[in-house]
Write a protein that holds these residues in place. Structure first.
Motif, mmCIF file in Angstrom:
data_model
loop_
_atom_site.group_PDB
_atom_site.id
_atom_site.type_symbol
_atom_site.label_atom_id
_atom_site.label_comp_id
_atom_site.label_asym_id
_atom_site.label_seq_id
_atom_site.Cartn_x
_atom_site.Cartn_y
_atom_site.Cartn_z
ATOM 1 N N CYS A 16 15.772 20.589 11.680
ATOM 2 C CA CYS A 16 14.643 20.994 12.514
ATOM 3 C C CYS A 16 14.769 22.482 12.806
ATOM 4 C CB CYS A 16 14.654 20.205 13.815
ATOM 5 S SG CYS A 16 13.258 20.582 14.905
ATOM 6 N N TYR A 73 7.116 15.792 14.517
ATOM 7 C CA TYR A 73 7.405 14.632 13.683
ATOM 8 C C TYR A 73 7.169 14.980 12.220
ATOM 9 C CZ TYR A 73 6.708 12.408 18.216
ATOM 10 O OH TYR A 73 6.773 12.071 19.544
ATOM 11 N N SER A 102 14.023 21.547 23.850
ATOM 12 C CA SER A 102 14.229 21.760 25.276
ATOM 13 C C SER A 102 14.692 23.184 25.481
ATOM 14 C CB SER A 102 15.247 20.766 25.843
ATOM 15 O OG SER A 102 16.493 20.928 25.214
ATOM 16 N N LEU A 108 5.270 16.467 24.824
ATOM 17 C CA LEU A 108 6.672 16.059 24.694
ATOM 18 C C LEU A 108 7.506 17.135 24.026
ATOM 19 C CD1 LEU A 108 6.246 12.350 23.546
ATOM 20 C CD2 LEU A 108 6.736 13.192 25.849
ATOM 21 N N THR A 126 7.700 17.754 20.901
ATOM 22 C CA THR A 126 8.342 17.042 19.808
ATOM 23 C C THR A 126 7.515 17.209 18.544
ATOM 24 O OG1 THR A 126 9.317 15.406 21.307
ATOM 25 C CG2 THR A 126 9.124 14.796 18.993
ATOM 26 N N GLU A 182 17.447 16.188 16.846
ATOM 27 C CA GLU A 182 16.778 15.449 15.784
ATOM 28 C C GLU A 182 17.133 13.974 15.853
ATOM 29 O OE1 GLU A 182 17.614 19.228 12.813
ATOM 30 O OE2 GLU A 182 19.061 17.640 13.290
ATOM 31 N N LEU A 230 17.421 21.950 19.989
ATOM 32 C CA LEU A 230 16.660 21.023 19.156
ATOM 33 C C LEU A 230 17.507 19.789 18.886
ATOM 34 C CD1 LEU A 230 15.292 23.632 16.578
ATOM 35 C CD2 LEU A 230 14.104 22.712 18.571
ATOM 36 N N ARG A 268 2.656 17.251 15.825
ATOM 37 C CA ARG A 268 3.333 17.830 16.988
ATOM 38 C C ARG A 268 2.733 17.269 18.262
ATOM 39 N NH1 ARG A 268 4.446 24.297 17.484
ATOM 40 N NH2 ARG A 268 4.812 24.443 19.716
ATOM 41 N N SER A 309 12.116 12.900 13.805
ATOM 42 C CA SER A 309 11.610 13.460 15.060
ATOM 43 C C SER A 309 12.530 14.581 15.509
ATOM 44 C CB SER A 309 11.557 12.390 16.158
ATOM 45 O OG SER A 309 10.729 11.314 15.794
ATOM 46 N N CYS A 310 11.960 15.555 16.170
ATOM 47 C CA CYS A 310 12.746 16.665 16.704
ATOM 48 C C CYS A 310 12.163 17.056 18.043
ATOM 49 C CB CYS A 310 12.712 17.850 15.748
ATOM 50 S SG CYS A 310 13.534 19.328 16.390
ATOM 51 N N SER A 311 13.001 16.981 19.069
ATOM 52 C CA SER A 311 12.563 17.334 20.420
ATOM 53 C C SER A 311 13.198 18.645 20.841
ATOM 54 C CB SER A 311 12.948 16.230 21.406
ATOM 55 O OG SER A 311 12.266 15.034 21.107
#
Length: 119
Positions: A95, A79, A25, A75, A77, A6, A4, A71, A21-23
């Protein structure tokens, strides 16, 4: 594993807004829910907001009416839009992701981002 990352956070005056934001992977297809927790100095970590893969939202009582979570599944991600910020919102925001692993679930955390609200 789930990673994660951020972004967002910073210093804002009371009444202002910020967006985090937090993505995610890694093994993202196993993520069941994502969200945000926060921890202020001397206090326990508390839920701010979460959203499931099906779109169900849970908000902490102290942020209802001021914060929203959304969400982007494409992506991967999530928010957190924070409006009408108060000094008591000052904390490190983390996150969080809950992912299925084997027969159970595992929690994953971002590194945290500082939000400071000045009065």
């Amino acid at each position: 594993q789930v990673r994660l990352v951020e972004s967002g956070g910073g210093l804002v005056q009371a009444g202002g807004s910020l967006r985090l934001s937090c993505s995610a992977s890694g093994i993202i297809f196993r993520i069941n829910a994502m969200g945000w927790y926060r921890q202020a100095p001397g206090k326990q970590r508390e839920l701010v907001a979460s959203i499931t893969s099906g779109g169900r939202i849970n908000l902490g009582d102290s942020v209802k009416g001021r914060f929203t979570i959304s969400r982007d599944n494409a992506l991967m991600t999530v928010y957190l839009q924070m409006n009408s910020l108060k000094p008591e919102d000052t904390a490190v925001y983390y996150c969080h992701a809950l992912a299925s692993m084997g027969l159970g679930e595992e929690n994953y955390w971002g590194q945290g981002t500082q939000v400071t609200v000045s009065s």
